[in-house]
Design an enzyme around this catalytic site. Structure first.
Site, PDB file in Angstrom:
ATOM      1  N   ASP A 119     -23.828  18.376 -14.840  1.00 36.48           N
ATOM      2  CA  ASP A 119     -24.706  18.216 -13.676  1.00 36.48           C
ATOM      3  C   ASP A 119     -26.148  18.570 -14.055  1.00 36.48           C
ATOM      4  O   ASP A 119     -26.424  19.697 -14.470  1.00 36.48           O
ATOM      5  CB  ASP A 119     -24.210  19.128 -12.547  1.00 36.48           C
ATOM      6  CG  ASP A 119     -24.905  18.885 -11.221  1.00 36.48           C
ATOM      7  OD1 ASP A 119     -25.886  18.115 -11.184  1.00 36.48           O
ATOM      8  OD2 ASP A 119     -24.456  19.468 -10.215  1.00 36.48           O
ATOM      9  N   SER A 163     -23.416  20.220  -3.057  1.00 36.16           N
ATOM     10  CA  SER A 163     -24.856  20.120  -3.254  1.00 36.16           C
ATOM     11  C   SER A 163     -25.572  20.893  -2.145  1.00 36.16           C
ATOM     12  O   SER A 163     -25.360  22.095  -2.019  1.00 36.16           O
ATOM     13  CB  SER A 163     -25.280  18.652  -3.301  1.00 36.16           C
ATOM     14  OG  SER A 163     -26.612  18.521  -3.736  1.00 36.16           O
ATOM     15  N   HIS A 166     -23.189  15.465 -11.101  1.00 32.26           N
ATOM     16  CA  HIS A 166     -23.348  15.998  -9.747  1.00 32.26           C
ATOM     17  C   HIS A 166     -22.309  15.519  -8.720  1.00 32.26           C
ATOM     18  O   HIS A 166     -21.813  16.325  -7.942  1.00 32.26           O
ATOM     19  CB  HIS A 166     -24.760  15.701  -9.244  1.00 32.26           C
ATOM     20  CG  HIS A 166     -25.168  16.509  -8.059  1.00 32.26           C
ATOM     21  ND1 HIS A 166     -25.138  17.889  -8.044  1.00 32.26           N
ATOM     22  CD2 HIS A 166     -25.611  16.136  -6.828  1.00 32.26           C
ATOM     23  CE1 HIS A 166     -25.547  18.330  -6.867  1.00 32.26           C
ATOM     24  NE2 HIS A 166     -25.844  17.292  -6.116  1.00 32.26           N
TER      25      HIS A 166
END
Length: 755
Positions: A698, A609, A730
């Site tokens: 995601d 991320s 995610h």
């Protein structure tokens, strides 16, 4: 894992690494615990989970035991010989007396009913099947979680998906049929889609609006609580104090979703309020509508409501700083309001600040509340002290807070270099879980004692019988590991920075204690957390411990912007992503090299991320620093992200440092700024071999962002490898995904570090 082109040596390495990784993945997690008082003494019930690789799910099970607290003897837990697997159970909620246990089983298929089971100490007492036309699945985790018994244990309030709304029906000629639901369709008719509705983004795809319900545990009758508009998504419901002279209210948290529903998972900055709605009584008019009371109207955020034992106060947390400035997670504050003894919610409500945000904490002093965890009943027997868990720099700690005096103190040992989280209270004693980067989680017992002045503290002891055992290989591997926290001075400090942003950052360094051959350092993995407003703590991670055990040192960097270091350090990153955070990581790496902790020729980087954002920035801005990289669902191009992510405000906030620039229609100037602060702006300099690990489901960082960057690297001849997991979102945390991604990460790093 693509077997095409894999030679026999690589295949053998996969086989070797996979055996040890499987042992690490098999280590259970301690999720929750409850303490019940019985005639034979306190009983513990511990909910645990373990990766089930074959089923690609987490196996849930319960371990029970008797707690012995004999004088002058260490506290011991006498565990049952075997745990009990809780197949299909979504939630366990003991009643206030501990005499009943509610088990909720959400349906595996959309058309199946939700099951409610009421258990006594010896048997199933009641079972109710709630059909989909009443409500869908119960929310059992996340912001909308909320399941609460009333005081006399006859009713349970909870949050569930509202029933499906009627969709349009058309006959065989295509003519619209009015007021026809799915169960009243004509032969030859078909159901349309109807109006599209916003969802709450990542982890909530396909989930219907959270609504408030009450079930009678004697009759099974379910009531959908009226008076809450559909524009409010509800969660975290609790009952108001029960009194003969006052009305009964349901108190809950509500998020407005009348406009755009921005992604809410990992986002405390979504404005929310604590509401109260009165329950109907038999004497009330059946058609009477009671007003909805906003109890926290004067501030932009309020959640985690908890009533004091005497019912005189309502305590709650607030992320008003995050809601006001736009950062997705910052320091929390804690407040209280007086609950009227007559139950009449009239006039203005005064909110009293109990714990405020700390701007610039001194070394060793309280940095503020971050990621605060409150038990459903967090109170000690005095009725005015609560126990909670929070981040404190690179640790998680347990704190006590006296609401009368405002005194806040650290309950977990001050000299501990482990992270601690509260599991349950046994009267004034505390059951906690503790771990470190090199030590698996263990249950600890804290006994409350008073000093001569009457000030409380807790004496901590290990539970003599451990809750689980690791394999010999895991135990051996961990036995040679050590860790420490390194203070890293920040570079290029500007005078305009706030004082808290000028102070050293921290990095957690994990290494082998074995003597080095020829004085040579092990290869280093620079680990970068996401967020950016998250934090790396001195706690156990199965996958990172696996990397440590196969010969890698780890440098887990808490760059400025991390939680737990004060408001000024955190907010200094706003508008400076791609530069300040990159420089902080490079400073930490250089500092480790200067200390003789890292070999400059064998350094890799791993992040997900925002950590992937930094990993891809680093291989562009410092192209000769890293021999290999692994990026998990990385943000690579904010310009292409803002139109497809569930959190477009994230890009605006971190590019500009405020929320006033946010718009659904970014200008050419916005797009230029997004490109400027993104890793893709440095792609011409990248030469580091990079592994991409991507989840096709995601919604936070859709797969196209990583694929675009990967294809650009491939175009310029940089070696890449791509893993795509079709059903992951995610976190990439499904067991098979976790396993395969870290197995490939290890082999990828080994290839370039020549391990």
């Amino acid at each position: 894992m693509d077997s095409a082109g894999v030679n026999s040596a690589t295949e053998e390495e996969y086989a070797t690494q996979s055996k040890l990784l499987k042992d690490f993945m098999s280590i259970p997690s301690i999720d929750k615990a409850w303490i019940f008082n019985s005639c034979s003494g306190p009983q513990a019930m511990v909910a645990m989970s373990q990766a089930n690789l074959l089923a690609n799910k987490r196996r849930k099970f319960m371990l029970s035991g008797h707690i012995s607290k004999e004088s002058n003897q260490p506290v011991n837990f006498h565990w049952a010989p075997f745990p009990t697997e809780m197949t299909g159970a979504s939630a366990f909620v003991p009643s206030p007396s501990g005499l009943k246990l509610l088990v909720i089983r959400n349906p595996p298929e959309k058309e199946s009913p939700t099951k409610f089971e009421i258990w006594s100490s010896s048997q199933l007492e009641k079972e109710f099947h709630i059909p989909q036309k009443v409500h869908g699945s119960v929310y059992v985790d996340g912001w909308f979680e909320g399941i609460s018994w009333n005081s006399d244990e006859t009713l349970v309030a909870y949050v569930a998906e509202e029933p499906s709304r009627t969709k349009p029906t058309f006959d065989h000629l295509g003519c619209y049929k009015k007021n026809n639901s799915l169960d009243k369709m004509y032969i030859g008719s078909w159901e349309g889609q109807g109006d599209w509705e916003e969802e709450w983004g990542e982890a909530y795809a396909g989930k219907k609006q959270p609504a408030l319900f009450v079930i009678n545990v004697e009759s099974g009758e379910v009531e959908h609580i009226k008076g809450v508009p559909r524009s409010i998504s509800v969660g975290q419901v609790v009952w108001s104090p029960n009194s003969k002279d006052s009305a009964q209210y349901l108190v809950f948290v509500g998020w407005l979703g009348d406009k755009r529903k921005l992604g809410i998972k990992y986002c405390s900055n979504r404005p929310c309020a604590i509401y109260a709605v009165r329950l109907k009584e038999p004497k009330d008019d059946a058609n009477e509508a009671f007003p909805l009371h906003n109890l926290t109207k004067s501030i932009s955020s309020g959640y985690s409501p908890r009533f004091s034992k005497d019912g005189k106060f309502l305590v709650f947390l607030s992320a008003k700083t995050a809601a006001d400035i736009g950062a997705h997670w910052v320091a929390e504050s804690l407040h209280k309001i007086k609950w009227p003894s007559d139950g009449k919610l009239t006039g203005s409500i005064d909110i009293v600040d109990v714990v405020q945000v700390v701007n610039c904490p001194d070394d060793g002093s309280f940095p503020g509340l971050y990621g605060t965890d409150l038990l459903s009943d967090p109170w000690l027997s005095d009725g005015h002290t609560i126990i909670l868990s929070s981040y404190w720099r690179s640790f998680r700690v347990i704190l006590s807070l006296n609401l009368q005096s405002g005194e806040l103190s650290r309950v977990s040992p001050n000299d501990s270099d482990y992270s601690w989280s509260i599991l349950a209270l046994n009267g004034d004693d505390i059951v906690a879980v503790s771990s470190s980067p090199v030590s698996v989680p263990e249950i600890k017992y804290g006994k409350k004692v008073l000093d001569p002045a009457g000030k409380p503290s807790w004496q901590w002891s290990n539970i003599q019988k451990p809750i689980f055992k690791c394999s010999d290989k895991v135990t051996l591997g961990l036995s040679f590991l050590q860790f420490k926290i390194i203070k890293v001075p920040v570079s290029n400090v500007s005078e305009c920075l706030a004082e808290g942003a000028k102070r050293p950052i921290e990095a957690i360094y994990v290494s082998s204690s074995k003597p080095k051959e020829n004085g040579k350092c092990d290869p280093l993995v620079v680990v970068i957390h996401g967020g950016p407003h998250s934090v790396a703590t001195c706690s156990f991670s199965k996958t990172l411990a696996y990397l440590s055990s196969i010969g890698y040192s780890l440098l887990n960097v808490n760059y400025r912007g991390s939680l737990g270091f004060g408001k000024e350090a955190l907010q200094s990153l706003s508008g400076n992503v791609g530069s300040q955070d990159v420089n902080d990581v490079l400073s930490a790496v250089d500092h480790a090299i200067e200390m003789g902790l890292a070999d400059p020729s064998r350094i890799t980087v791993l992040g997900g991320s925002h950590g992937g954002f930094l990993a891809t920035h680093l291989i562009g801005q410092a192209p000769d620093k890293f021999v290999a990289a692994a990026a998990r669902n990385p943000v690579c191009n904010i310009a292409s992200l803002v139109g497809i992510t569930d959190t477009p405000d994230w890009g605006f906030f971190h590019a500009y440092g405020d929320k006033k620039h946010y718009t659904e229609a970014p200008s050419p100037e916005d797009m230029s700024r997004f490109h400027q602060v993104s890793p893709i702006s440095h792609i011409s300099k990248v030469k580091t071999p990079t592994l991409f690990i991507l989840g096709a489901m995601d919604l936070r960082v859709p797969i196209s962002n990583g694929l675009q960057y990967m294809r650009a690297l491939k175009e310029k001849g940089v070696e890449v490898k791509v893993l795509v997991f079709p059903n992951d979102n995610h976190p990439l945390d499904r067991p098979q995904t976790d396993y395969e991604s870290f197995l490939n990460t290890a082999v990828w790093f080994n290839k370039y570090c020549k391990l």
